[in-house]
Write a protein that holds these residues in place. Structure first.
Motif, mmCIF file in Angstrom:
data_model
loop_
_atom_site.group_PDB
_atom_site.id
_atom_site.type_symbol
_atom_site.label_atom_id
_atom_site.label_comp_id
_atom_site.label_asym_id
_atom_site.label_seq_id
_atom_site.Cartn_x
_atom_site.Cartn_y
_atom_site.Cartn_z
ATOM 1 N N LEU A 242 11.095 4.941 -68.054
ATOM 2 C CA LEU A 242 10.163 4.630 -66.968
ATOM 3 C C LEU A 242 9.474 3.319 -67.317
ATOM 4 C CD1 LEU A 242 8.384 5.223 -64.455
ATOM 5 C CD2 LEU A 242 6.895 6.569 -65.974
ATOM 6 N N SER A 243 9.565 2.327 -66.420
ATOM 7 C CA SER A 243 9.023 0.992 -66.699
ATOM 8 C C SER A 243 8.178 0.492 -65.539
ATOM 9 C CB SER A 243 10.155 -0.016 -66.944
ATOM 10 O OG SER A 243 10.910 0.310 -68.074
ATOM 11 N N VAL A 244 7.209 -0.357 -65.878
ATOM 12 C CA VAL A 244 6.362 -1.015 -64.885
ATOM 13 C C VAL A 244 6.285 -2.498 -65.208
ATOM 14 C CG1 VAL A 244 4.057 -1.137 -63.874
ATOM 15 C CG2 VAL A 244 4.977 1.075 -64.562
ATOM 16 N N ARG A 251 -0.311 -16.957 -63.740
ATOM 17 C CA ARG A 251 0.208 -17.274 -65.073
ATOM 18 C C ARG A 251 0.545 -16.041 -65.916
ATOM 19 N NH1 ARG A 251 0.131 -22.496 -66.638
ATOM 20 N NH2 ARG A 251 -1.079 -23.978 -65.383
ATOM 21 N N TRP A 252 -0.009 -14.883 -65.580
ATOM 22 C CA TRP A 252 0.147 -13.718 -66.436
ATOM 23 C C TRP A 252 1.025 -12.636 -65.804
ATOM 24 C CZ3 TRP A 252 -1.100 -13.144 -71.430
ATOM 25 C CH2 TRP A 252 -2.032 -14.025 -71.990
ATOM 26 N N GLU A 253 1.920 -12.082 -66.638
ATOM 27 C CA GLU A 253 2.672 -10.882 -66.286
ATOM 28 C C GLU A 253 2.359 -9.810 -67.330
ATOM 29 O OE1 GLU A 253 6.950 -11.688 -65.909
ATOM 30 O OE2 GLU A 253 6.396 -13.814 -65.951
ATOM 31 N N ALA A 254 2.308 -8.558 -66.889
ATOM 32 C CA ALA A 254 2.120 -7.436 -67.810
ATOM 33 C C ALA A 254 3.202 -6.402 -67.541
ATOM 34 C CB ALA A 254 0.736 -6.816 -67.638
ATOM 35 N N MET A 255 3.594 -5.679 -68.569
ATOM 36 C CA MET A 255 4.673 -4.701 -68.417
ATOM 37 C C MET A 255 4.496 -3.568 -69.410
ATOM 38 S SD MET A 255 7.100 -7.714 -69.687
ATOM 39 C CE MET A 255 5.893 -8.764 -68.871
ATOM 40 N N GLY A 256 5.014 -2.411 -69.037
ATOM 41 C CA GLY A 256 4.939 -1.240 -69.905
ATOM 42 C C GLY A 256 6.216 -0.433 -69.838
ATOM 43 N N ALA A 296 5.881 1.241 -75.091
ATOM 44 C CA ALA A 296 5.738 -0.197 -75.341
ATOM 45 C C ALA A 296 4.853 -0.841 -74.289
ATOM 46 C CB ALA A 296 7.112 -0.869 -75.357
ATOM 47 N N TRP A 297 4.136 -1.865 -74.698
ATOM 48 C CA TRP A 297 3.342 -2.687 -73.786
ATOM 49 C C TRP A 297 3.573 -4.142 -74.150
ATOM 50 C CZ3 TRP A 297 -0.337 -6.445 -74.561
ATOM 51 C CH2 TRP A 297 -1.014 -6.888 -73.408
ATOM 52 N N GLY A 298 3.685 -4.991 -73.117
ATOM 53 C CA GLY A 298 3.907 -6.403 -73.368
ATOM 54 C C GLY A 298 3.320 -7.272 -72.279
ATOM 55 N N ALA A 299 3.296 -8.564 -72.519
ATOM 56 C CA ALA A 299 2.770 -9.528 -71.558
ATOM 57 C C ALA A 299 3.485 -10.858 -71.732
ATOM 58 C CB ALA A 299 1.261 -9.707 -71.732
ATOM 59 N N ALA A 300 3.449 -11.657 -70.670
ATOM 60 C CA ALA A 300 4.014 -13.004 -70.711
ATOM 61 C C ALA A 300 3.028 -13.963 -70.062
ATOM 62 C CB ALA A 300 5.355 -13.048 -69.999
ATOM 63 N N TYR A 301 2.865 -15.124 -70.682
ATOM 64 C CA TYR A 301 1.942 -16.144 -70.179
ATOM 65 C C TYR A 301 2.734 -17.397 -69.824
ATOM 66 C CZ TYR A 301 -1.702 -19.719 -70.095
ATOM 67 O OH TYR A 301 -2.518 -20.754 -69.728
ATOM 68 N N LYS A 302 2.576 -17.852 -68.600
ATOM 69 C CA LYS A 302 3.275 -19.053 -68.123
ATOM 70 C C LYS A 302 2.472 -20.281 -68.549
ATOM 71 C CE LYS A 302 5.347 -21.001 -63.929
ATOM 72 N NZ LYS A 302 5.534 -20.794 -62.460
ATOM 73 N N ALA A 303 2.895 -20.900 -69.644
ATOM 74 C CA ALA A 303 2.158 -22.040 -70.191
ATOM 75 C C ALA A 303 2.374 -23.307 -69.374
ATOM 76 C CB ALA A 303 2.583 -22.278 -71.639
ATOM 77 N N SER A 304 3.548 -23.410 -68.740
ATOM 78 C CA SER A 304 3.862 -24.562 -67.889
ATOM 79 C C SER A 304 4.941 -24.131 -66.919
ATOM 80 C CB SER A 304 4.330 -25.756 -68.730
ATOM 81 O OG SER A 304 5.607 -25.486 -69.291
ATOM 82 N N GLU A 305 5.397 -25.040 -66.088
ATOM 83 C CA GLU A 305 6.460 -24.702 -65.145
ATOM 84 C C GLU A 305 7.760 -24.348 -65.856
ATOM 85 O OE1 GLU A 305 6.265 -24.264 -61.835
ATOM 86 O OE2 GLU A 305 4.118 -24.502 -62.197
ATOM 87 N N MET A 306 7.900 -24.768 -67.096
ATOM 88 C CA MET A 306 9.149 -24.532 -67.821
ATOM 89 C C MET A 306 9.022 -23.545 -68.969
ATOM 90 S SD MET A 306 10.616 -28.460 -67.946
ATOM 91 C CE MET A 306 12.247 -27.988 -68.445
ATOM 92 N N ALA A 307 7.811 -23.251 -69.424
ATOM 93 C CA ALA A 307 7.658 -22.476 -70.656
ATOM 94 C C ALA A 307 6.817 -21.220 -70.448
ATOM 95 C CB ALA A 307 7.019 -23.333 -71.745
ATOM 96 N N LYS A 308 7.281 -20.109 -71.056
ATOM 97 C CA LYS A 308 6.531 -18.859 -71.117
ATOM 98 C C LYS A 308 6.366 -18.444 -72.571
ATOM 99 C CE LYS A 308 7.733 -16.409 -66.837
ATOM 100 N NZ LYS A 308 8.417 -15.195 -66.296
#
Length: 393
Positions: A242-244, A251-256, A296-308
């Motif tokens: 089961l994922s979210v 800029r921010w994504e979160a997931m579990g 598990a829990w995680g996140a992603a940060y969009k630092a620029s148009e090309m980089a996460k």
């Protein structure tokens, strides 16, 4: 039919798709490197490249055109034994772990607005432990190797803007070798299974994924000590996820992630003589595994148009009971600490790089087998690094 006769292509593929266990027991979560940086949180809901075929085939409905994703993870577990009263004399066996590569390849294509097809090639299970031949536990184990390769053709169908369904067929091959001071047991087999999933788009900023992979039932056929023809029935476990995934801001994504693996299908490995039909108890193995879960829990940060930048944490509960822990699989519960990054070059594709450190609670062992007792504890840990390239056409 002699299943141990060398067949060149399958033998080469099995050699490539081998790996040391990183998840509980000898399950391999590393079916892409793009999820490594988030500790595989959101694995059945992220659906940002073709590797969704493994975690949730319904995720192909989120992909456009034709997609290719190829990657490799290097898994480096360490198991160093400390003797505390074993009955045999000898050394501590050295480091029974070591680095192994786990590659993957996925292809997907959207044929219509609703229908997508795909193919995945991966290694869902793997084990590799090997001790010095003169160590104190040599009567119980020296080398343990399990290699798998899985072919996974899949289909996804978008019912509407909110719901997509996916289904896949799995053809999986296994090759195993178990040795101790008294002999060598080798065997292989192939079998069929299936996987399915659903993806729910609750809003443009939130998806929920559900997926399931069936158990794989094998009858290993091979030889004991290169001469006695033997067989053994093995059932590797099924897994539900089961994922979210949520777009929290620009800029921010979160997931579990919450997964449950039914390891209680693996109670023992009973080796049977194919000539007489009688059991050969000294060649067998007892597992008595419990079911296990992983969160598990995680996140992603969009630092620029090309980089996460990605990061994540996970807790992986072992199915191994303390009373039944063996030197072949000196497993215990583990904590994943993960970091990663993604470089998006637009039409030239995306590159993901990830790293995880696995802190493993030191396993104790007190196992009596083959007339000897192995007693002591392990220092255990693992490093995982991965690289993935994904591109669409």
């Amino acid at each position: 039919m002699n299943k141990l006769t060398l067949r060149t292509l399958p033998a080469l593929l099995l050699a490539v798709f081998s790996g040391a266990a990183s998840a509980a027991a000898f399950q391999l979560w590393e079916q892409n490197a793009s999820g490594l940086g988030t500790a595989y949180a959101g694995s059945a809901a992220v659906a940002d490249n073709a590797s969704t075929i493994f975690y949730n085939p319904a995720g192909m409905s989120e992909l456009t055109g034709y997609q290719v994703s190829v990657g490799v993870t290097g898994v480096g577990p360490s198991y160093t034994f400390r003797n505390d009263g074993s009955t045999l004399a000898g050394n501590n066996g050295g480091d029974a772990g070591g680095w192994h590569a786990v590659p993957n390849l996925y292809l997907s294509g959207r044929l219509t607005d609703k229908l997508s097809l795909g193919l995945g090639i991966s290694a869902p299970f793997g084990l590799a432990t090997e001790y010095d031949s003169g160590w104190v536990g040599r009567a119980q184990t020296i080398k343990s190797e399990v290699r798998t390769i899985n072919y996974n053709p899949s289909v996804a169908y978008r019912l509407n803007d909110k719901v997509s369904l996916g289904f896949g067929v799995n053809y999986q091959k296994i090759d195993a070798e178990l040795t101790n001071a008294g002999g060598v047991l080798k065997g292989d087999d192939s079998t069929w299974g299936w996987n399915a999933g659903a993806l729910f788009t609750l809003s443009p900023a939130m998806r929920v994924g559900l997926s399931y992979r069936s158990s794989m039932k094998y009858t290993l056929e091979g030889t004991l000590n290169g001469a006695t023809p033997v067989r053994a029935d093995v059932e590797l476990p099924d897994t539900a996820i089961l994922s979210v995934w949520q777009q929290v801001s620009d800029r921010w994504e979160a997931m579990g992630d919450l997964s449950y693996t039914r390891w209680n299908s693996l109670k023992s490995l009973n080796v049977i003589s194919r000539a007489t039909g009688n059991a050969i108890p000294p060649a067998g193995e007892t597992f008595n595994y419990d079911n296990a879960w992983r969160i598990a829990w995680g996140a992603a940060y969009k630092a620029s148009e090309m980089a996460k930048i990605k990061f994540g944490i996970a807790y992986d509960r072992t199915p191994v009971r303390d009373a039944d822990r063996s030197a072949r699989v000196p497993d215990n519960s583990r904590l994943w600490l993960s970091l990663g990054g993604q470089w998006n070059a637009g039409r030239h594709g995306k590159v993901d790089l990830g790293y995880s450190y696995l802190y493993v609670r030191d396993p104790d062992i007190n196992m009596t087998k083959n007339g000897t007792t192995l007693r002591g504890s392990y220092d255990a840990s693992a490093h995982i690094v991965g690289l993935q390239y994904s591109v669409g056409f």
